[in-house]
Design a protein around this motif. Structure first.
Motif, PDB file in Angstrom:
ATOM      1  N   THR A  17       0.827  -1.200   0.000  1.00 40.19           N
ATOM      2  CA  THR A  17       0.000   0.000   0.000  1.00 40.19           C
ATOM      3  C   THR A  17       0.867   1.257   0.000  1.00 40.19           C
ATOM      4  OG1 THR A  17      -1.742  -1.181   1.177  1.00 40.19           O
ATOM      5  CG2 THR A  17      -1.845   1.223   1.210  1.00 40.19           C
ATOM      6  N   LEU A  18       1.940   1.245   0.787  1.00 45.48           N
ATOM      7  CA  LEU A  18       2.855   2.391   0.810  1.00 45.48           C
ATOM      8  C   LEU A  18       3.500   2.589  -0.561  1.00 45.48           C
ATOM      9  CD1 LEU A  18       4.480   1.795   4.298  1.00 45.48           C
ATOM     10  CD2 LEU A  18       3.114   3.782   3.647  1.00 45.48           C
ATOM     11  N   GLU A  20       2.308   1.717  -3.466  1.00 43.83           N
ATOM     12  CA  GLU A  20       1.278   2.214  -4.384  1.00 43.83           C
ATOM     13  C   GLU A  20       1.062   3.714  -4.219  1.00 43.83           C
ATOM     14  OE1 GLU A  20      -2.198  -0.105  -3.593  1.00 43.83           O
ATOM     15  OE2 GLU A  20      -1.297  -1.929  -4.408  1.00 43.83           O
ATOM     16  N   ASN A  21       1.357   4.226  -3.025  1.00 40.23           N
ATOM     17  CA  ASN A  21       1.188   5.648  -2.742  1.00 40.23           C
ATOM     18  C   ASN A  21       2.504   6.411  -2.813  1.00 40.23           C
ATOM     19  OD1 ASN A  21      -1.750   6.304  -1.781  1.00 40.23           O
ATOM     20  ND2 ASN A  21      -1.273   4.231  -1.108  1.00 40.23           N
ATOM     21  N   GLN A  22       3.457   5.852  -3.540  1.00 38.45           N
ATOM     22  CA  GLN A  22       4.735   6.500  -3.825  1.00 38.45           C
ATOM     23  C   GLN A  22       5.594   6.754  -2.591  1.00 38.45           C
ATOM     24  OE1 GLN A  22       5.435   6.904  -7.186  1.00 38.45           O
ATOM     25  NE2 GLN A  22       3.506   5.840  -7.398  1.00 38.45           N
ATOM     26  N   LEU A  23       5.463   5.930  -1.568  1.00 38.91           N
ATOM     27  CA  LEU A  23       6.323   6.014  -0.383  1.00 38.91           C
ATOM     28  C   LEU A  23       7.263   4.822  -0.446  1.00 38.91           C
ATOM     29  CD1 LEU A  23       3.584   6.982   2.180  1.00 38.91           C
ATOM     30  CD2 LEU A  23       5.432   8.437   1.386  1.00 38.91           C
ATOM     31  N   ILE A  44       1.818   4.761   7.489  1.00 38.38           N
ATOM     32  CA  ILE A  44       0.687   4.764   6.566  1.00 38.38           C
ATOM     33  C   ILE A  44      -0.442   5.645   7.092  1.00 38.38           C
ATOM     34  CG2 ILE A  44      -0.630   2.753   7.385  1.00 38.38           C
ATOM     35  CD1 ILE A  44      -0.880   1.937   4.441  1.00 38.38           C
ATOM     36  N   GLU A  47       0.817   9.427   6.628  1.00 38.11           N
ATOM     37  CA  GLU A  47       1.142   9.912   5.285  1.00 38.11           C
ATOM     38  C   GLU A  47       0.003   9.798   4.284  1.00 38.11           C
ATOM     39  OE1 GLU A  47       3.924  11.435   4.252  1.00 38.11           O
ATOM     40  OE2 GLU A  47       4.724  11.356   6.283  1.00 38.11           O
ATOM     41  N   ILE A  48      -0.870   8.832   4.466  1.00 38.59           N
ATOM     42  CA  ILE A  48      -1.923   8.600   3.487  1.00 38.59           C
ATOM     43  C   ILE A  48      -3.221   9.132   4.072  1.00 38.59           C
ATOM     44  CG2 ILE A  48      -3.218   6.883   2.198  1.00 38.59           C
ATOM     45  CD1 ILE A  48      -0.665   5.198   2.172  1.00 38.59           C
ATOM     46  N   ASP A  49      -3.780  10.128   3.420  1.00 35.84           N
ATOM     47  CA  ASP A  49      -4.941  10.832   3.956  1.00 35.84           C
ATOM     48  C   ASP A  49      -6.250  10.165   3.530  1.00 35.84           C
ATOM     49  OD1 ASP A  49      -6.432  14.089   3.686  1.00 35.84           O
ATOM     50  OD2 ASP A  49      -6.248  12.781   5.420  1.00 35.84           O
ATOM     51  N   ASN A  50      -6.355   8.896   3.768  1.00 34.28           N
ATOM     52  CA  ASN A  50      -7.645   8.234   3.630  1.00 34.28           C
ATOM     53  C   ASN A  50      -7.769   7.332   4.847  1.00 34.28           C
ATOM     54  OD1 ASN A  50      -5.992   6.060   3.124  1.00 34.28           O
ATOM     55  ND2 ASN A  50      -6.668   5.734   1.040  1.00 34.28           N
ATOM     56  N   HIS A  52      -7.756   4.447   6.024  1.00 35.32           N
ATOM     57  CA  HIS A  52      -7.457   3.081   5.646  1.00 35.32           C
ATOM     58  C   HIS A  52      -7.657   2.152   6.823  1.00 35.32           C
ATOM     59  CE1 HIS A  52      -5.453  -0.192   3.585  1.00 35.32           C
ATOM     60  NE2 HIS A  52      -5.555   0.530   2.502  1.00 35.32           N
TER      61      HIS A  52
END
Length: 57
Positions: A17-18, A20-23, A44, A47-50, A52
């Motif tokens: 998942t990271l 896929e989110n360019q991390l 995660i 950094e990822i604003d959904n 999850h």
């Protein structure tokens, strides 16, 4: 024969998942696979604003 634990699957899913989110690395420069599952969950969630499912666990 190698055995895979549920924790390994969770860690792999978080890393996927990271990626896929360019991390691609931890903030301190380590590779993602070098981090603990807890560190990856924190990354995660920060950094990822959904909202999850990893953040709810």
């Amino acid at each position: 024969m190698s055995f895979v634990t549920p924790s390994q699957i969770d860690k792999e899913l978080i890393i996927d998942t990271l990626l896929e989110n360019q991390l691609f690395k931890m903030p301190d420069g380590r590779q993602l696979y070098e981090a603990t599952e807890e560190e990856l969950r924190l990354l995660i969630c920060s950094e990822i604003d959904n909202h999850h499912t990893f953040c709810d666990l």
